[in-house]
Design a protein around this motif. Structure first.
Motif, short mmCIF file in Angstrom:
data_model
loop_
_atom_site.label_atom_id
_atom_site.label_comp_id
_atom_site.label_asym_id
_atom_site.label_seq_id
_atom_site.Cartn_x
_atom_site.Cartn_y
_atom_site.Cartn_z
N ALA A 109 2.94 4.88 7.05
CA ALA A 109 2.89 4.62 5.61
C ALA A 109 2.03 5.63 4.86
O ALA A 109 2.25 5.89 3.67
N SER A 110 1.02 6.20 5.54
CA SER A 110 0.16 7.19 4.89
C SER A 110 0.95 8.45 4.54
O SER A 110 0.56 9.22 3.66
N VAL A 150 -7.63 9.06 5.98
CA VAL A 150 -7.42 7.65 6.35
C VAL A 150 -8.66 7.11 7.06
O VAL A 150 -9.15 7.73 8.00
N CYS A 168 0.84 -1.20 0.00
CA CYS A 168 0.00 0.00 0.00
C CYS A 168 0.87 1.25 0.00
O CYS A 168 0.54 2.25 -0.63
N THR A 169 2.01 1.18 0.69
CA THR A 169 2.92 2.32 0.74
C THR A 169 3.33 2.71 -0.68
O THR A 169 3.33 3.90 -1.04
N TRP A 224 -0.97 5.21 10.52
CA TRP A 224 0.29 4.50 10.36
C TRP A 224 1.21 5.36 9.48
O TRP A 224 0.73 6.04 8.56
N ASP A 253 -7.01 6.78 1.90
CA ASP A 253 -6.21 5.64 2.35
C ASP A 253 -7.17 4.67 3.04
O ASP A 253 -7.53 4.85 4.21
N SER A 260 -4.18 -2.10 1.41
CA SER A 260 -3.02 -2.90 1.81
C SER A 260 -3.40 -4.37 1.95
O SER A 260 -4.45 -4.68 2.52
#
Ligand code: PLP
Length: 377
Positions: free
Chosen positions: A85-86, A128, A57-58, A83, A154, A178
């Motif tokens: 990664a967002s 998100v 997903c990243t 997280w 996200d 993800s």
């Protein structure tokens, strides 16, 4: 009773057969058969025109930001609690993350907290769907349209969530998912980018494979190498055929906790989205102030009882990673909610006896009596 897991997949012989089939077709015309089938089905289920599977997903977020042309001089509004990664791909692109506060009811950003962070440099906002929860997207979409800001969703934690007749993943210009080993649907590592716009799709597709023309050693731009693996896609494709079962189990986990704690006041669990349903990647509990139990004391109490739990995401601006990165603002709700929140075990293999044991410990911690009889779900 086996040990409780925080997260973990539910994989059956159905998936094993698909992976075996993919391994027998490594090369040739079928080399991406499962990737393409998974993309097609995943896009259709979400009412999106296009899907691109990615290694994570990243990388899906990075691919989208690059496709949108987000770069130096741009600001991207992100939630204070999510997280990392967002946010990391915003930094990779040389843009500046600007942190917005979350809502005490659903723990996501809102139109109001986004509006407070808009400047002339704002290019995009990444909303998100935290722990499967969703904000009210109607005012967020209106705000973004009015101010000319690109909305990104996200939805990594929100597979199976929906609001007002649209699934999580159908909001914004693009959305990402993800398939990490801890997520509801897993390929070990993997991700998906969903888009409706044809030209943005073509641009992201080009950037995903070194900017090469299909089948040619001829590169139009310097892109990335974010191609998925067909073997992992086979696992994802077969998992996706069981999506209703996977999401139903996640909802059963939330409902079980809810039922067994229902008589206790001042405890907050994942809410349902506006006119919709929560896919509940992870059941999360926020202790009301009356319990005098903060996140760290609750985690220590659970550890002492031999039970697993995890902290609610830390406010990102309190992490060393962001000490000198991004525009920091006072986001008091994020600090308050994060300080009282924990993730409960939510693995797809949980059984009722394990949830009973966990709830008995929670009840003991807040000074409540044992589980009432006939509290089963
Ligand atoms: C898991 C997660 C990601 C990143 O997913 P990867 O597949 O591990 O890259 C991004 N955003 C959120 C909100 C997540 O929970």
């Amino acid at each position: 009773m086996t040990e409780m897991d925080m997260a973990g997949p539910w994989v059956t012989e159905h998936e094993e057969q698909a992976v075996l089939d993919a391994m027998r077709h490594w090369y040739g015309r079928d080399a991406y058969h499962y990737c393409e089938a998974f993309e097609t089905e995943f896009a259709r289920w979400h009412d999106r025109a296009h899907a691109l599977m990615t290694p994570s997903c990243t990388t899906a977020i990075h691919l989208l930001l690059a496709g949108l042309g987000v770069g130096p001089g741009d600001e991207v509004i992100v939630p204070e609690c999510t997280w990392i990664a967002s946010v990391a791909p915003v930094v990779w692109q040389g843009a500046v993350p600007v942190f917005a506060d979350i809502d005490p009811a659903h723990w996501c950003v809102t139109a109001e907290t986004i509006a407070a962070r808009i400047t002339p440099r704002t290019k995009a906002v990444i909303v998100v769907d935290l722990y499967g929860n969703m904000p009210d997207y109607r005012p967020i979409e209106a705000l973004c349209r009015e101010r000319g800001i690109t909305l990104v969703e996200d939805a990594a934690e929100a597979l199976g969530s929906a609001s007002r007749g649209r699934r999580a993943g159908k909001y914004g210009t693009g959305s990402v998912f993800s398939f990490h080993r801890t997520k509801t649907l897993t390929t070990g590592e993997g991700g998906m980018l969903l888009l409706d716009d044809e030209s943005l799709f073509e641009r992201c597709k080009l950037l995903r494979d070194h900017g090469r023309q299909p089948g040619e050693y001829y590169n139009l731009v310097v892109g990335f190498k974010y191609m998925p693996s067909n073997v992992q896609a086979a696992l994802g494709y077969a998992q996706f055929q069981r999506i209703d079962e996977l999401v139903a189990k996640k909802r059963w986990i939330l409902e079980s906790y809810r039922r067994k704690l229902a008589d206790l006041p001042d405890l907050q669990l994942n809410p349902e989205p506006v006119d919709g349903v929560n896919g509940v990647w992870c059941t999360t509990l926020v202790f009301g102030r009356s319990h005098g139990l903060n996140r760290d004391r609750a985690l220590a109490e659970l550890t002492r009882r031999g039970l697993p739990a995890r902290p609610f995401f830390h406010p990102l601006t309190t992490l060393p990673a962001f000490a000198a990165v991004g525009v920091h603002h006072d986001n008091p709700v994020a600090h308050d909610v994060s300080g009282r929140g924990i993730n409960l075990p939510s693995a797809l293999n949980l059984d009722e006896a394990q949830i009973d044991a966990f709830c008995a410990a929670l009840r003991d911690m807040v000074g409540a009596g044992p589980l009432p009889p006939h509290s089963g779900v």
